[in-house]
Design an enzyme around this catalytic site. Structure first.
Site, short mmCIF file in Angstrom:
data_model
loop_
_atom_site.label_atom_id
_atom_site.label_comp_id
_atom_site.label_asym_id
_atom_site.label_seq_id
_atom_site.Cartn_x
_atom_site.Cartn_y
_atom_site.Cartn_z
CB CYS A 78 -0.92 -0.03 1.22
SG CYS A 78 -1.82 1.50 1.53
CB CYS A 81 0.30 2.03 4.04
SG CYS A 81 -1.38 1.38 3.87
#
Length: 324
Positions: A78, A81
């Site tokens: 991700c 993230c």
């Protein structure tokens, strides 16, 4: 799984709370205690840590009765993230113990991912007194994230009396506890002894004033805080007719003052769970000033028993369920 932004306004309910002054005092007392002893209660505990399913109960749920736990759901693949994670870690250091950050890899902890109902990552939740609170999902500006964290910290203090203790981030990440030096006699030992003697002899008014005298100069003194809570409780019940109070509470379940008086008697009689349960029920059934009065008295009774008692932990969790 594509992240999406969510509005972060109103995620924590900070409706008018009459105990704001009390919460501020609790926070100041925690900071004063840390300064007085030279170490924070949470020293040796990390501000940022990884959590898995096996450690979730202890590292998140139990910890959340002492300090708000912010959860960062992330994954290696991700990209957002990788931007949000370091920002949250930096903020955890800046807030220095007002909250702690638990990082959960969703690929390795699918059960937690599903239990929280996460729709996309990064996703950020908080747990306070064992109860999950959704904060935001997706990337967000630092200013908005700070606003949410400030609201979270205030809600934990005002509604549950949960204050994170100041922590030096470098000290907090150390694994080993340093050997404790002998604690010298404090300047209030004689005053505390006099207050304890007054309490033991039944001079409740004198005990209350003596403990307050200590706390006026040393707000974080744990012995004085406990003694004051006990003395004030005994002073409240000394002129009550137990039979009449219990009859009134049984006949008028919606009468909050009656339930508060009965809860005081329950606690003095050793029926701790009954006292806590009575007030949690009162908070659940009522609103406005009555609800606030029951909540504040419940926090006061927590002080009598002590934050480390498992009955207090369970009652904090029950209180969170009815408030959120």
């Amino acid at each position: 799984m594509q992240p999406r932004n969510m509005s972060m306004s109103g995620v924590v309910d900070l409706a008018a709370v009459k105990a704001a002054g009390e919460a501020k005092q609790k926070a100041e007392q925690a900071r004063a205690e840390a300064a007085r002893t030279g170490r924070a209660p949470t020293s040796g505990a990390r501000l940022v840590f990884d959590v898995d399913e096996a450690g979730f109960q202890q590292d998140v749920l139990q910890r959340s009765t002492e300090v708000p736990v912010v959860i960062d759901f992330w994954a290696e693949w991700c990209e957002p993230c990788k931007q949000l994670g370091p920002l949250l870690e930096r903020l955890a250091g800046e807030y220095a113990g007002k909250f702690v950050l638990a990082k959960i890899d969703v690929d390795a902890n699918q059960m937690l991912f599903q239990q929280f109902g996460v729709q996309g990552i990064p996703a950020v939740f908080a747990v306070v007194a064992g109860q999950p609170i959704p904060l935001f999902q997706g990337a967000a500006p630092e200013s908005q994230i700070r606003d949410v964290l400030d609201q979270l910290v205030q809600a934990a203090e005002q509604q549950f009396g949960i204050v994170g203790a100041p922590v030096d981030p470098q000290v907090a990440d150390e694994q080993a506890e340093p050997a404790e030096a002998p604690v010298p006699a404090g300047p209030y030992d004689a005053l505390l002894e006099a207050a304890n003697q007054a309490l033991d002899s039944g001079d409740l008014g004198g005990a209350v004033q003596a403990y307050k005298n200590v706390l006026s100069d040393d707000p974080g003194n744990p012995e004085a805080k406990l003694g004051l809570a006990q003395a004030e409780l005994l002073a409240r019940v000394q002129d009550l007719d137990p039979q009449a109070v219990r009859k009134e509470a049984a006949e008028n379940p919606a009468d909050v003052p009656a339930q508060i008086r009965a809860a005081d008697l329950d606690l003095v009689g050793g029926h701790v769970e009954d006292a806590f349960g009575r007030l949690v029920d009162a908070v659940k059934r009522t609103a406005g000033d009555d609800r606030e009065a029951a909540r504040v008295r419940l926090l006061e009774l927590f002080e009598v028993i002590g934050a480390d008692d498992p009955r207090v932990t369970a009652a904090r969790t029950a209180l969170a369920r009815v408030l959120f």
